[in-house]
Design a protein around this motif. Structure first.
Motif, PDB file in Angstrom:
ATOM      1  N   LEU A  15       1.218 -11.566  -5.790  1.00  7.60           N
ATOM      2  CA  LEU A  15       0.808 -11.666  -7.194  1.00  7.60           C
ATOM      3  C   LEU A  15       0.360 -13.095  -7.498  1.00  7.60           C
ATOM      4  O   LEU A  15      -0.669 -13.301  -8.146  1.00  7.60           O
ATOM      5  CB  LEU A  15       1.954 -11.262  -8.119  1.00  7.60           C
ATOM      6  CG  LEU A  15       1.745 -11.521  -9.606  1.00  7.60           C
ATOM      7  CD1 LEU A  15       0.660 -10.616 -10.171  1.00  7.60           C
ATOM      8  CD2 LEU A  15       3.041 -11.305 -10.369  1.00  7.60           C
ATOM      9  N   ALA A  16       1.109 -14.061  -7.027  1.00  6.68           N
ATOM     10  CA  ALA A  16       0.781 -15.465  -7.288  1.00  6.68           C
ATOM     11  C   ALA A  16      -0.553 -15.848  -6.657  1.00  6.68           C
ATOM     12  O   ALA A  16      -1.433 -16.392  -7.324  1.00  6.68           O
ATOM     13  CB  ALA A  16       1.901 -16.362  -6.765  1.00  6.68           C
ATOM     14  N   ALA A  17      -0.711 -15.561  -5.374  1.00 10.64           N
ATOM     15  CA  ALA A  17      -1.920 -15.979  -4.660  1.00 10.64           C
ATOM     16  C   ALA A  17      -3.161 -15.249  -5.157  1.00 10.64           C
ATOM     17  O   ALA A  17      -4.173 -15.871  -5.502  1.00 10.64           O
ATOM     18  CB  ALA A  17      -1.730 -15.759  -3.164  1.00 10.64           C
ATOM     19  N   TRP A  18      -3.102 -13.923  -5.195  1.00 10.82           N
ATOM     20  CA  TRP A  18      -4.258 -13.146  -5.628  1.00 10.82           C
ATOM     21  C   TRP A  18      -4.511 -13.329  -7.117  1.00 10.82           C
ATOM     22  O   TRP A  18      -5.665 -13.307  -7.573  1.00 10.82           O
ATOM     23  CB  TRP A  18      -4.085 -11.673  -5.253  1.00 10.82           C
ATOM     24  CG  TRP A  18      -4.212 -11.477  -3.778  1.00 10.82           C
ATOM     25  CD1 TRP A  18      -3.194 -11.457  -2.873  1.00 10.82           C
ATOM     26  CD2 TRP A  18      -5.416 -11.316  -3.030  1.00 10.82           C
ATOM     27  NE1 TRP A  18      -3.693 -11.291  -1.602  1.00 10.82           N
ATOM     28  CE2 TRP A  18      -5.058 -11.195  -1.670  1.00 10.82           C
ATOM     29  CE3 TRP A  18      -6.767 -11.260  -3.376  1.00 10.82           C
ATOM     30  CZ2 TRP A  18      -5.991 -11.021  -0.655  1.00 10.82           C
ATOM     31  CZ3 TRP A  18      -7.705 -11.089  -2.368  1.00 10.82           C
ATOM     32  CH2 TRP A  18      -7.318 -10.977  -1.027  1.00 10.82           C
ATOM     33  N   GLY A  19      -3.453 -13.531  -7.882  1.00 13.22           N
ATOM     34  CA  GLY A  19      -3.611 -13.780  -9.304  1.00 13.22           C
ATOM     35  C   GLY A  19      -4.299 -15.107  -9.573  1.00 13.22           C
ATOM     36  O   GLY A  19      -5.097 -15.225 -10.513  1.00 13.22           O
ATOM     37  N   ALA A  20      -4.033 -16.120  -8.741  1.00  9.67           N
ATOM     38  CA  ALA A  20      -4.714 -17.409  -8.896  1.00  9.67           C
ATOM     39  C   ALA A  20      -6.218 -17.239  -8.700  1.00  9.67           C
ATOM     40  O   ALA A  20      -7.017 -17.790  -9.463  1.00  9.67           O
ATOM     41  CB  ALA A  20      -4.149 -18.428  -7.908  1.00  9.67           C
ATOM     42  N   LYS A  60      -0.139  -4.327  -4.688  1.00  9.68           N
ATOM     43  CA  LYS A  60      -0.399  -2.950  -5.132  1.00  9.68           C
ATOM     44  C   LYS A  60       0.396  -2.637  -6.383  1.00  9.68           C
ATOM     45  O   LYS A  60       1.536  -3.065  -6.538  1.00  9.68           O
ATOM     46  CB  LYS A  60      -0.021  -1.947  -4.027  1.00  9.68           C
ATOM     47  CG  LYS A  60      -0.763  -2.149  -2.721  1.00  9.68           C
ATOM     48  CD  LYS A  60      -2.220  -1.830  -2.871  1.00  9.68           C
ATOM     49  CE  LYS A  60      -2.911  -2.020  -1.536  1.00  9.68           C
ATOM     50  NZ  LYS A  60      -4.286  -2.343  -1.640  1.00  9.68           N
ATOM     51  N   GLY A  61      -0.222  -1.890  -7.282  1.00  7.81           N
ATOM     52  CA  GLY A  61       0.472  -1.412  -8.465  1.00  7.81           C
ATOM     53  C   GLY A  61       0.707  -2.444  -9.544  1.00  7.81           C
ATOM     54  O   GLY A  61       1.488  -2.227 -10.452  1.00  7.81           O
ATOM     55  N   VAL A  62       0.038  -3.579  -9.452  1.00  7.88           N
ATOM     56  CA  VAL A  62       0.218  -4.635 -10.441  1.00  7.88           C
ATOM     57  C   VAL A  62      -0.797  -4.452 -11.562  1.00  7.88           C
ATOM     58  O   VAL A  62      -1.979  -4.244 -11.312  1.00  7.88           O
ATOM     59  CB  VAL A  62       0.038  -6.032  -9.800  1.00  7.88           C
ATOM     60  CG1 VAL A  62       0.096  -7.125 -10.850  1.00  7.88           C
ATOM     61  CG2 VAL A  62       1.084  -6.256  -8.731  1.00  7.88           C
TER      62      VAL A  62
END
Length: 134
Positions: A15-20, A60-62
Motif C-alpha cells: 500500500l505504501a509503495a504503490w500508493g506513493a 489487492k482489495g485496497v
C-alpha cells in the motif's frame, strides 16, 4: 538478517509503495498521469532484496478513495509504518524500502518533459517526509 512479514505487514508495504506512485500520478499534469504511473511502477517492479519480493505485487482489495486527499490519508501513514516495521526487523531493509520508494517517486516525477511542476514537487516532499518520520 532476514525479515518476517505477516500478511498485514506485506499489505502495508505494498500500500505504501504503490500508493506513493499513485499519489505522484495524481499530482501530475494532465496527460502525464499515465506516464508517471508507468515509470513509477517500473521502478517498484525493479526492486531487489526481501522488500523487492514483497512490493513487486500490487496490493489487492485496497480502496484508495475518491480524492487525492483520501489517498494521502492512507498512503502517507502507511509509508511511515512500513519504514518503522522494517527498522524493527532489519534496518538495511528499511533503507532499501526507502530508497526504492524514492526512486519510484523520482521516476514518476521525470515522466514528463521539463522539470516537475510544483504539485509533483510538493507531493514528492510529502512522501519523503512520511518516509523520514519513522
Amino acid at each position: 538478517m532476514s525479515i518476517t512479514l505477516n500478511d498485514q505487514d506485506a499489505l502495508t508495504l505494498r500500500l505504501a509503495a504503490w500508493g506513493a506512485v499513485s499519489l505522484m500520478s495524481a499530482a501530475g499534469a494532465a496527460g502525464s498521469a499515465h506516464k508517471a504511473a508507468t515509470h513509477g511502477s517500473l521502478a517498484l517492479t525493479a526492486a531487489t532484496g526481501p522488500v523487492g519480493h514483497v512490493i513487486t505485487k500490487t496490493p489487492k482489495g485496497v480502496k484508495y478513495g475518491k480524492t487525492v486527499a483520501e489517498l494521502a490519508d492512507q498512503v502517507l501513514p502507511a509509508l511511515t509504518a512500513a519504514v518503522n516495521l522494517l527498522k524493527r526487523q532489519d534496518p538495511a531493509e528499511a533503507g532499501n524500502f526507502r530508497r526504492t520508494v524514492i526512486v519510484a517517486v523520482e521516476a514518476a516525477s521525470r515522466s514528463h518533459q521539463g522539470e516537475p511542476g510544483p504539485t509533483m514537487t510538493e507531493m514528492a516532499r510529502k512522501i519523503t517526509e512520511a518516509l523520514d518520520a519513522a
